[in-house]
Scaffold this motif. Structure first.
Motif, PDB file in Angstrom:
ATOM      1  N   GLU A 170     -15.709  43.750 -45.617  1.00 47.25           N
ATOM      2  CA  GLU A 170     -15.007  44.919 -46.136  1.00 47.25           C
ATOM      3  C   GLU A 170     -15.984  45.953 -46.661  1.00 47.25           C
ATOM      4  N   PRO A 175     -11.964  48.073 -45.052  1.00 45.07           N
ATOM      5  CA  PRO A 175     -10.845  47.136 -45.221  1.00 45.07           C
ATOM      6  C   PRO A 175     -10.060  46.871 -43.945  1.00 45.07           C
ATOM      7  N   THR A 192      -9.129  38.657 -52.882  1.00 44.53           N
ATOM      8  CA  THR A 192     -10.260  39.262 -53.561  1.00 44.53           C
ATOM      9  C   THR A 192     -10.849  38.239 -54.520  1.00 44.53           C
ATOM     10  N   ASN A 268      -3.824  39.867 -57.196  1.00 44.69           N
ATOM     11  CA  ASN A 268      -4.549  40.151 -55.963  1.00 44.69           C
ATOM     12  C   ASN A 268      -4.446  41.621 -55.603  1.00 44.69           C
ATOM     13  N   ARG A 272      -7.500  44.615 -55.639  1.00 43.61           N
ATOM     14  CA  ARG A 272      -7.870  45.333 -54.421  1.00 43.61           C
ATOM     15  C   ARG A 272      -7.815  46.840 -54.629  1.00 43.61           C
TER      16      ARG A 272
END
Length: 317
Positions: A170, A175, A192, A268, A272
């Protein structure tokens, strides 16, 4: 081209090689040979894994052969201190590379080389306390699946190293490539680094298929109101039977388990940093942003804003 060197040692954990698949398929997704992966050892030649599989390696050079160095671990790092010549190489490699990565217990070698002083790091949950003792000046993250502190990356158990490798993709390729790579690898969820080393579904550890089916139903429908009647229907049980069996198998009420699942997914998404908190609250089944904050403070001791800020601050340049 980004060169990735794996430093392997006798008895290394064979799953470390599994992370190479992430870079292999990132090349496929990106339609270019962005990553070049090579296996090294101090002397070169055949190296034996903890399972007895032999891997051919190149001898390390002056530490400048790779842009990222992936340092493998062994099954029990408490029994085998890192040899002096390996530590000397790791120190040299860190000076000449863009990243130095400790895979699972490979974090111990980074610590012994002095690379963790004043930095955030993690390792497998079974060795966290030992790592704290060995590296008293490091900031050990007790329950993260991987950490990033500048050029130093470390992971927990080796399935977490797959997530770390995707994190590298990433950072390097964006991404979209990382997500597409995860889909090719049929990874259930691209995590993550801040996730717990034990997922909520794993912690609940249901024994029967019916309770597992109900939890899977809940995981797929977190954005909707989830009642015990809904879970019972998914499990083909009456609500009374389901509540009794669920409590017996997991040690939690269905309502508490669903809240923990919501928290895990929300965390999560927060880390992100893609969606605003209002969207995250809606997608994970909280009433609104205020409700999300209330539950996070009560259960995690931090606000969603603080968690997002920490995730941004820990990102590499």
């Amino acid at each position: 081209m980004h060169r990735i060197g794996y430093l392997l040692k006798e008895g290394f954990q064979v799953m470390a090689l599994g992370t190479q698949t992430v870079f292999e398929f990132a090349n496929v997704v990106a339609r270019e040979q962005f990553y070049q992966v090579s296996n090294y050892s101090l002397e070169g030649g055949d190296i034996c894994t903890s399972q007895g599989v032999t891997v051919k390696t190149l001898a390390v050079g002056d530490g400048s052969e790779s842009d990222s160095w992936m340092i493998s671990g062994v099954v029990d790092p408490t029994l085998r201190p890192t040899p002096a010549n390996e530590l000397a190489f790791i120190k040299r490699a860190a000076r000449h590379s863009r990243r130095t990565v400790g895979l699972c217990t490979g974090t111990f070698s980074l610590g012994e080389a002095g690379l963790l002083d004043g930095r955030r790091a993690t390792t497998h949950w079974a060795y966290i306390e030992t790592l704290k003792q060995r590296c008293p000046t490091a900031r050990i993250e007790v329950d993260h699946i991987f950490t990033i502190d500048g050029p130093i990356w470390t992971s927990a158990g080796l399935t977490a190293a797959m997530d770390l490798a995707l994190g590298m993709v990433e950072r390097d390729l964006g991404p979209q490539v990382a997500t597409a790579t995860a889909r090719v690898l049929v990874m259930d969820n691209r995590r993550t680094g801040g996730q717990s080393q034990q997922s909520e579904l794993l912690k609940l550890a249901p024994k029967s298929d019916r309770v597992q089916i109900a939890l899977e139903y809940a995981r797929k429908n977190l954005s909707q109101p989830i009642r015990v009647d809904d879970l019972a229907r998914a499990a083909s049980l009456s609500p009374r039977q389901f509540g009794r069996i669920f409590q017996s198998e997991t040690g939690q009420s269905p309502a508490k388990a669903i809240e923990q699942l919501r928290l895990e997914v929300a965390r999560n998404m927060i880390e992100r940093g893609i969606h605003p908190l209002e969207v995250i609250a809606r997608e994970t089944g909280f009433r609104d942003r205020s409700h999300l904050r209330e539950v996070f403070v009560r259960e995690c001791g931090v606000t969603p804003q603080s968690l997002r800020r920490e995730a941004r601050n820990s990102a590499p340049d």
